[in-house]
Design an enzyme around this catalytic site. Structure first.
Site, PDB file in Angstrom:
ATOM      1  CG  ASP A 441     -69.791 -28.403 -17.634  1.00  0.00           C
ATOM      2  OD1 ASP A 441     -69.795 -27.178 -17.801  1.00  0.00           O
ATOM      3  OD2 ASP A 441     -70.780 -29.035 -17.190  1.00  0.00           O
ATOM      4  CG  ASP A 508     -76.776 -25.315 -18.116  1.00  0.00           C
ATOM      5  OD1 ASP A 508     -76.354 -26.022 -19.047  1.00  0.00           O
ATOM      6  OD2 ASP A 508     -76.211 -25.238 -17.011  1.00  0.00           O
TER       7      ASP A 508
HETATM    8  C1  DGJ Z   1     -73.499 -27.744 -16.454  1.00  0.00           C
HETATM    9  C2  DGJ Z   1     -73.770 -27.983 -17.902  1.00  0.00           C
HETATM   10  O1  DGJ Z   1     -74.059 -26.789 -18.543  1.00  0.00           O
HETATM   11  C3  DGJ Z   1     -74.888 -29.007 -18.036  1.00  0.00           C
HETATM   12  O2  DGJ Z   1     -75.205 -29.195 -19.381  1.00  0.00           O
HETATM   13  C4  DGJ Z   1     -74.463 -30.300 -17.388  1.00  0.00           C
HETATM   14  O3  DGJ Z   1     -73.402 -30.874 -18.095  1.00  0.00           O
HETATM   15  C5  DGJ Z   1     -74.078 -30.049 -15.936  1.00  0.00           C
HETATM   16  N1  DGJ Z   1     -73.112 -28.987 -15.812  1.00  0.00           N
HETATM   17  C6  DGJ Z   1     -73.531 -31.297 -15.295  1.00  0.00           C
HETATM   18  O4  DGJ Z   1     -73.081 -31.084 -14.040  1.00  0.00           O
END
Ligand code: DGJ
Length: 700
Positions: A441, A508
């Site tokens: 991430d 997201d």
């Molecule tokens: C952002 C990501 O896009 C989410 O899927 C998740 O992993 C969060 N970060 C966790 O902090």
């Protein structure tokens, strides 16, 4: 295939021809494939060039801008040499396409400054794509400054083109955006140190043909389209020259990242060619052609609030439903119970993991699932042991309060010591947990760009080179691990990242209704095997909307399927439905992940069809975008089928079937047997009406 006739080079792919005149640096033709034999003498000399620099009467945006030691900017590059390589030369330190290799290298030299410019074009015959890159070599005795070096320049005749880009923001990535510019300059760029949610580097130019441009790079990029007063349209694509100023010492070279260019008769054909190219010549490693596992991710199910018992229970349920991989998301390390701490401390939170990550991974594996883990390796929290021990690992400017974003700072990956730390940290987590999957991430943009001894104008690019170095080293050590890229959803969805991550978390926003446009936009340049797509809870956590479970599944089957919810909270009926969904997905996974996907659009309808490579079967998922009383029937025309074949078409989960030729299915408006809207409202199952059609060829 590359053919030479004097100084004219013809680059043929099965369906396209690009003709370059080396000595004048002109593009004589780029379009549909031409038969052999033309001399191109009849082509109007429109001054369409494949590079440009100040110092002549061409004042259109330049592809090359060099500042010499005496402060001057004028360059005059004269053709000196052409060379054809059988094998594609490597681009030092940068990710790049690979595979087929025939490459034309053209060299131009500025005699006064003793500087050479190299333009390289690689022909990909199986996908009608040409990869282009540029390099500047300083053969003089003095340093020079590279102020701009675009990877590709393509000049087109006329100015009436439509420009299509893929724009958005967090939770709304890559929405298709179309405009026409009469005269003037249009810029599509990113300045945040990543290819960005806002403006993907992929761009289409639509005229009689459709041209696609993309960049194999994940940092700041810039695409310029200039329609000049002389009636010519120039497209430039490359590293953004924003805050860019690269000192090139005597005897050294600077290499721009690779751009990829494709020409096709229309958007669908262009996407098909880009998909073939990305799947074959960008994605690499063990997972390139491998069916991707159905995963359960705990993020939306628990956020930071979990313990080992909860994770084990979720894994048990997920396994019973047919999942293959369980991904433990954010919050398992340091004392991270929200987003204010612990990034950089990749030590186990003993309490939340029930005695360590390795033990928790074992408990997940004991349920019959592979174990995957989340990391955000490029970041540091100020509340972390790492920061307390090495504050200088953080990206910040001495004497200035850093800009905080999601309560975190970035690591200074331009520094080799920091790179070594990240390689060690990631390797250690994978080794000690036996993870089969890592979600990598990246949750903020770059602001306080500074590193000791690194010139400000070089920082953004040096960061990217550092990141690529880290990814290369980690992946060399763990070739079997499936890495999924992520950047607050799809903030770094680009060809550079896809050289390392076979799949990327698309957004997201997991609301199926929202995902229709996000996934359709993404699919213009990137195949469905690269798009992570999850079924999440109802009501949706990002929008509050409700959508039926079947609709959420139909949309998620347009990418690599996963689930992101608490399976323990599901009703028995929902569990039954999900178990069926996963069984269906596994049966059709090869087709769904690696078939040819087309976007479907109709009056009030949008979705996709994924067709087996031999066109013997297909799965289509189509959604009605809105509902109004007494609406006309929602219809769609299918795509990609064999027109002469007869297909049996049935609705998933229903007995009813009909047969029709591929020709009919692709040219008539097919009425969609959508679920009844009023009934759905009454059942309170949400408003997205969606249907999945299964097609089987019954007669060739
Ligand atoms: C952002 C990501 O896009 C989410 O899927 C998740 O992993 C969060 N970060 C966790 O902090």
């Amino acid at each position: 295939m590359i053919k030479k006739n004097g100084t004219v080079y013809r680059l043929n792919t099965p369906n396209t021809t690009l003709v370059l005149q080396a000595d004048t640096a002109q593009i004589l033709y780029y379009g549909a494939r031409l038969p052999a034999g033309d001399s191109f003498a009849a082509v109007a000399p429109l001054g369409r060039r494949f590079f440009s620099a100040p110092g002549t009467d061409d004042y259109t945006e330049y592809s090359v801008l060099l500042e010499y030691a005496d402060g001057s900017f004028a360059s005059r590059f004269a053709f000196t040499r052409a060379k054809v390589y059988a094998e594609k030369p490597e681009l030092p330190d940068l990710p790049a396409s690979y595979g087929e290799g025939k490459t034309l290298e053209l060299r131009y030299t500025d005699a006064a400054e003793k500087v050479s410019l190299y333009i390289l074009c690689t022909v990909f015959e199986d996908s009608d794509v040409i990869a282009v890159s540029a390099r500047v070599a300083n053969n003089s005795r003095k340093p020079l400054r590279v102020r701009r070096l675009m990877s590709a320049q393509f000049d087109f005749a006329g100015t009436g083109y439509e420009i299509v880009t893929f724009n958005g923001t967090w939770g709304r990535e890559r929405h298709k955006t179309e405009r026409r510019i009469g005269r003037g300059i249009f810029v599509n760029d990113a300045k945040r140190g990543a290819s960005s949610h806002e403006r993907n580097p992929f761009l289409l130019l639509k005229g009689a043909e459709t041209y696609g441009f993309n960049l194999v790079y994940s940092g700041n990029h810039k695409e310029i389209v200039e329609c000049n007063e002389a009636g010519r349209t120039r497209v430039l694509a490359g590293i953004n020259d924003f805050m860019f100023d690269w000192t090139l010492p005597a005897g050294e070279s600077f290499c721009a990242p690779e751009a990829v260019v494709c020409c096709a008769p229309d958007e669908d054909a262009l996407s098909a060619r880009m998909h073939a190219f990305v799947a074959e010549h960008i994605v690499r490693g063990k997972w390139k052609r491998r069916e991707r596992p159905v995963l359960f991710n705990n993020w939306e199910g628990t956020y930071f609030n979990f313990d080992a018992e909860k994770i084990e229970a979720m894994a048990r349920e997920a396994a019973a439903l047919g999942a293959e991989l369980f991904v433990l998301d954010d919050g398992w390390f340091g004392h991270r119970n929200d987003d204010t701490s612990s990034l950089g401390d990749w030590a186990d939170n003993e309490e939340k993991t029930g005695g360590g990550l390795a033990a928790l991974a074992e408990r997940v594996r004991a349920q019959g699932l592979a174990f995957g883990v989340w990391m955000e390796p490029e970041m540091i929290s100020e509340d972390s042991d790492l920061y307390r021990a090495h504050p200088n690992f953080a990206m910040k400017i001495p004497g200035r309060e850093p800009f905080r974003w999601r309560n975190q700072l970035m690591l200074n990956l331009a520094d080799e010591r920091v790179q070594n730390f990240v390689v060690r940290a990631v390797s250690d987590v994978i080794s000690r947990s036996g993870a089969a999957y890592v979600k990598w991430d990246y949750n903020r943009g770059m602001t306080d760009c500074w590193g000791k001894g690194i010139a400000g104008g070089e920082y953004f690019h040096r960061y990217m080179l550092g990141l690529y170095r880290v990814l290369r080293r980690v992946q060399k050590r763990f070739p079997a691990v499936l890495f999924e890229g992520c950047a607050s959803g799809g903030g770094r969805f680009d060809l550079g990242m896809l050289c390392f991550f076979p799949q990327i978390w698309t957004s997201d926003d997991t609301d199926a209704r929202e995902r229709i446009a996000i996934q359709a936009g993404t699919s213009y340049a990137y195949p469905q095997s690269t798009m992570g797509a999850h079924v999440s809870a109802c009501p949706n956590h990002q929008t509050g909307n409700g959508n039926p479970l079947s609709a959420r599944f139909n949309v998620a089957c347009g990418g690599v399927l996963g689930y992101e919810l608490d399976p323990c909270a599901l009703s028995a009926a929902e569990k039954g439905e999900i178990a069926e969904q996963i069984a269906f997905y596994k049966e059709n996974r090869k087709l769904l992940q690696f078939g040819q996907q087309y976007r479907l659009e109709g009056e009030n309808a949008a979705g996709y069809i994924t067709v087996a490579k031999d066109r013997s079967a297909a799965v289509a998922a189509v959604n009605a975008l809105s509902f109004s009383p007494a609406e006309p029937p929602v219809t769609v025309r299918l795509k990609g089928l064999d027109p002469a074949a007869v297909y049996e078409v049935c609705v998933r989960g229903k007995e009813t079937a009909f047969t029709a030729t591929g020709a009919l299915l692709m040219s008539a408006e097919i009425a969609l047997p959508l679920p009844d809207a009023v009934q759905a409202m009454r059942e309170n199952s949400g408003s997205l009406r969606s249907v999945m059609l299964l097609l089987k060829r019954v007669r060739a």
